[in-house]
Enzyme design. Sequence first.
Site, PDB file in Angstrom:
ATOM      1  N   SER A  61       0.868  -1.186   0.000  1.00  0.00           N
ATOM      2  CA  SER A  61       0.000   0.000   0.000  1.00  0.00           C
ATOM      3  C   SER A  61       0.896   1.225   0.000  1.00  0.00           C
ATOM      4  O   SER A  61       2.080   1.135   0.370  1.00  0.00           O
ATOM      5  CB  SER A  61      -0.842  -0.010   1.277  1.00  0.00           C
ATOM      6  N   TYR A 119      -2.310  -0.410  10.637  1.00  0.00           N
ATOM      7  CA  TYR A 119      -2.272  -0.791   9.214  1.00  0.00           C
ATOM      8  C   TYR A 119      -0.945  -0.326   8.590  1.00  0.00           C
ATOM      9  O   TYR A 119      -0.262  -1.108   7.914  1.00  0.00           O
ATOM     10  CB  TYR A 119      -3.469  -0.148   8.509  1.00  0.00           C
TER      11      TYR A 119
HETATM   12  N1  NAP Z   1      -8.608  -0.568  -1.011  1.00  0.00           N
HETATM   13  C1  NAP Z   1      -7.544   0.212  -0.961  1.00  0.00           C
HETATM   14  O1  NAP Z   1      -7.661   1.446  -1.037  1.00  0.00           O
HETATM   15  C2  NAP Z   1      -6.177  -0.382  -0.872  1.00  0.00           C
HETATM   16  C3  NAP Z   1      -5.066   0.460  -1.113  1.00  0.00           C
HETATM   17  C4  NAP Z   1      -3.793  -0.072  -1.025  1.00  0.00           C
HETATM   18  C5  NAP Z   1      -3.598  -1.396  -0.694  1.00  0.00           C
HETATM   19  N2  NAP Z   1      -4.693  -2.188  -0.456  1.00  0.00           N
HETATM   20  C6  NAP Z   1      -4.433  -3.590  -0.111  1.00  0.00           C
HETATM   21  O2  NAP Z   1      -4.924  -4.406  -1.152  1.00  0.00           O
HETATM   22  C7  NAP Z   1      -5.306  -5.663  -0.616  1.00  0.00           C
HETATM   23  C8  NAP Z   1      -6.724  -5.988  -1.063  1.00  0.00           C
HETATM   24  O3  NAP Z   1      -7.555  -4.944  -0.609  1.00  0.00           O
HETATM   25  P1  NAP Z   1      -9.058  -4.713  -1.115  1.00  0.00           P
HETATM   26  O4  NAP Z   1      -9.243  -3.253  -1.170  1.00  0.00           O
HETATM   27  O5  NAP Z   1      -9.365  -5.548  -2.293  1.00  0.00           O
HETATM   28  O6  NAP Z   1      -9.805  -5.255   0.202  1.00  0.00           O
HETATM   29  P2  NAP Z   1     -11.212  -6.007   0.357  1.00  0.00           P
HETATM   30  O7  NAP Z   1     -12.114  -5.522  -0.685  1.00  0.00           O
HETATM   31  O8  NAP Z   1     -11.584  -5.855   1.785  1.00  0.00           O
HETATM   32  O9  NAP Z   1     -10.794  -7.531   0.087  1.00  0.00           O
HETATM   33  C9  NAP Z   1      -9.866  -8.144   0.948  1.00  0.00           C
HETATM   34  C10 NAP Z   1      -9.705  -9.591   0.561  1.00  0.00           C
HETATM   35  O10 NAP Z   1      -8.779 -10.179   1.483  1.00  0.00           O
HETATM   36  C11 NAP Z   1      -9.393 -11.299   2.108  1.00  0.00           C
HETATM   37  N3  NAP Z   1      -8.888 -11.488   3.459  1.00  0.00           N
HETATM   38  C12 NAP Z   1      -8.970 -10.658   4.519  1.00  0.00           C
HETATM   39  N4  NAP Z   1      -8.421 -11.232   5.591  1.00  0.00           N
HETATM   40  C13 NAP Z   1      -7.992 -12.456   5.209  1.00  0.00           C
HETATM   41  C14 NAP Z   1      -7.363 -13.539   5.868  1.00  0.00           C
HETATM   42  N5  NAP Z   1      -7.078 -13.502   7.180  1.00  0.00           N
HETATM   43  N6  NAP Z   1      -7.063 -14.641   5.161  1.00  0.00           N
HETATM   44  C15 NAP Z   1      -7.352 -14.723   3.847  1.00  0.00           C
HETATM   45  N7  NAP Z   1      -7.960 -13.744   3.167  1.00  0.00           N
HETATM   46  C16 NAP Z   1      -8.285 -12.621   3.837  1.00  0.00           C
HETATM   47  C17 NAP Z   1     -10.881 -10.982   2.061  1.00  0.00           C
HETATM   48  O11 NAP Z   1     -11.705 -12.148   2.141  1.00  0.00           O
HETATM   49  P3  NAP Z   1     -12.272 -12.749   3.515  1.00  0.00           P
HETATM   50  O12 NAP Z   1     -12.694 -11.572   4.347  1.00  0.00           O
HETATM   51  O13 NAP Z   1     -13.355 -13.640   3.060  1.00  0.00           O
HETATM   52  O14 NAP Z   1     -11.126 -13.496   4.110  1.00  0.00           O
HETATM   53  C18 NAP Z   1     -10.998 -10.367   0.671  1.00  0.00           C
HETATM   54  O15 NAP Z   1     -11.050 -11.368  -0.323  1.00  0.00           O
HETATM   55  C19 NAP Z   1      -5.149  -5.552   0.901  1.00  0.00           C
HETATM   56  O16 NAP Z   1      -3.922  -6.102   1.287  1.00  0.00           O
HETATM   57  C20 NAP Z   1      -5.147  -4.049   1.138  1.00  0.00           C
HETATM   58  O17 NAP Z   1      -4.437  -3.702   2.304  1.00  0.00           O
HETATM   59  C21 NAP Z   1      -5.967  -1.717  -0.551  1.00  0.00           C
END
Ligand code: NAP
Length: 262
Positions: A143, A156
């Site tokens: 991130s 985070y």
């Molecule tokens: N959204 C943003 O603005 C942003 C920006 C920079 C980086 N990121 C990073 O990008 C990644 C994906 O984010 P996203 O925005 O797509 O989030 P999201 O929409 O909340 O999706 C997160 C995914 O991770 C899974 N997950 C969460 N905890 C888990 C665990 N303990 N074991 C296995 N799977 C798990 C969730 O499924 P379950 O809950 O079913 O396990 C879901 O499939 C994350 O690492 C986040 O920190 C996001």
Amino acid sequence: MTARHVAFVTGAGRGIGAAIAAELVGAGASVVLGARTLSECERTAEALRERGGSAFAVQLDVGDASSIAVALARARELAGPVDWLVNNAGIAVSAPLLPKDGNSDKLYERHLRINFHGARHMAEGLLPAMKSAGYGRIVNVASSAALRGYRYVAAYCASKHALLGWARAAALELDGTGVQVATVCPHYVDSPMTDASARTIAAKTGRSEAEARALLAAENPAGKLVRPEQVAAVVRALLEGDANGAEVELDGGAPRYHPLPR
Ligand SMILES: NC(=O)c1ccc[n+]([C@@H]2O[C@H](COP(=O)([O-])OP(=O)(O)OC[C@H]3O[C@@H](n4cnc5c(N)ncnc54)[C@H](OP(=O)(O)O)[C@@H]3O)[C@@H](O)[C@H]2O)c1
């Protein structure tokens, strides 16, 4: 004919991970989708199979080492040896620096266990076979919170800094082995995680969710949310390419590539 790559994407049920899984299926890889909510991974995998792709769903909690061991064994059975790992699973829970009850330990422990140790354990489970094969690619979805701080998400930020620090050290140590580690650092992305952040801001400030989303988008240097497909395209380029230790910042404009700091 070159062998088909086998990719394991964590957190692939929705959001950025689902977009990455779709991109990698499009690249001809066989893709294993893992997350805690198996039904979400199954739905996403089914949609990819309907488009002619090779996709499998497995249950996975990256915060639990035994779940990782089971999921990696199942992935191998279903799709073969994994040579592309995408550490995408992550959580983001907001809280003030000093919480009212005076105890932040659980919050930090949870973020580090999932966002950092989860990715490290996945890599450690696959690295021995990748090193023996002389080929492997690991891409971490960190991130911009690995590069700078944000208010109200110190746990985070700490977990994402830890992930990037580990990736930098791993890339140096793996140099020359054929196994490479790279990291993407997106700013705010249009995903369910950002929807949840917008809901939290709306609840705390009395703004509408749309206003809260606009505030988050305005925090990105390009003034707009990153699309999950933009992250997925960069992840694919890193997996297919030769850029050990690369760090790619996505802020809504053109991706910015930074070489491994030495
Ligand atoms: N959204 C943003 O603005 C942003 C920006 C920079 C980086 N990121 C990073 O990008 C990644 C994906 O984010 P996203 O925005 O797509 O989030 P999201 O929409 O909340 O999706 C997160 C995914 O991770 C899974 N997950 C969460 N905890 C888990 C665990 N303990 N074991 C296995 N799977 C798990 C969730 O499924 P379950 O809950 O079913 O396990 C879901 O499939 C994350 O690492 C986040 O920190 C996001």
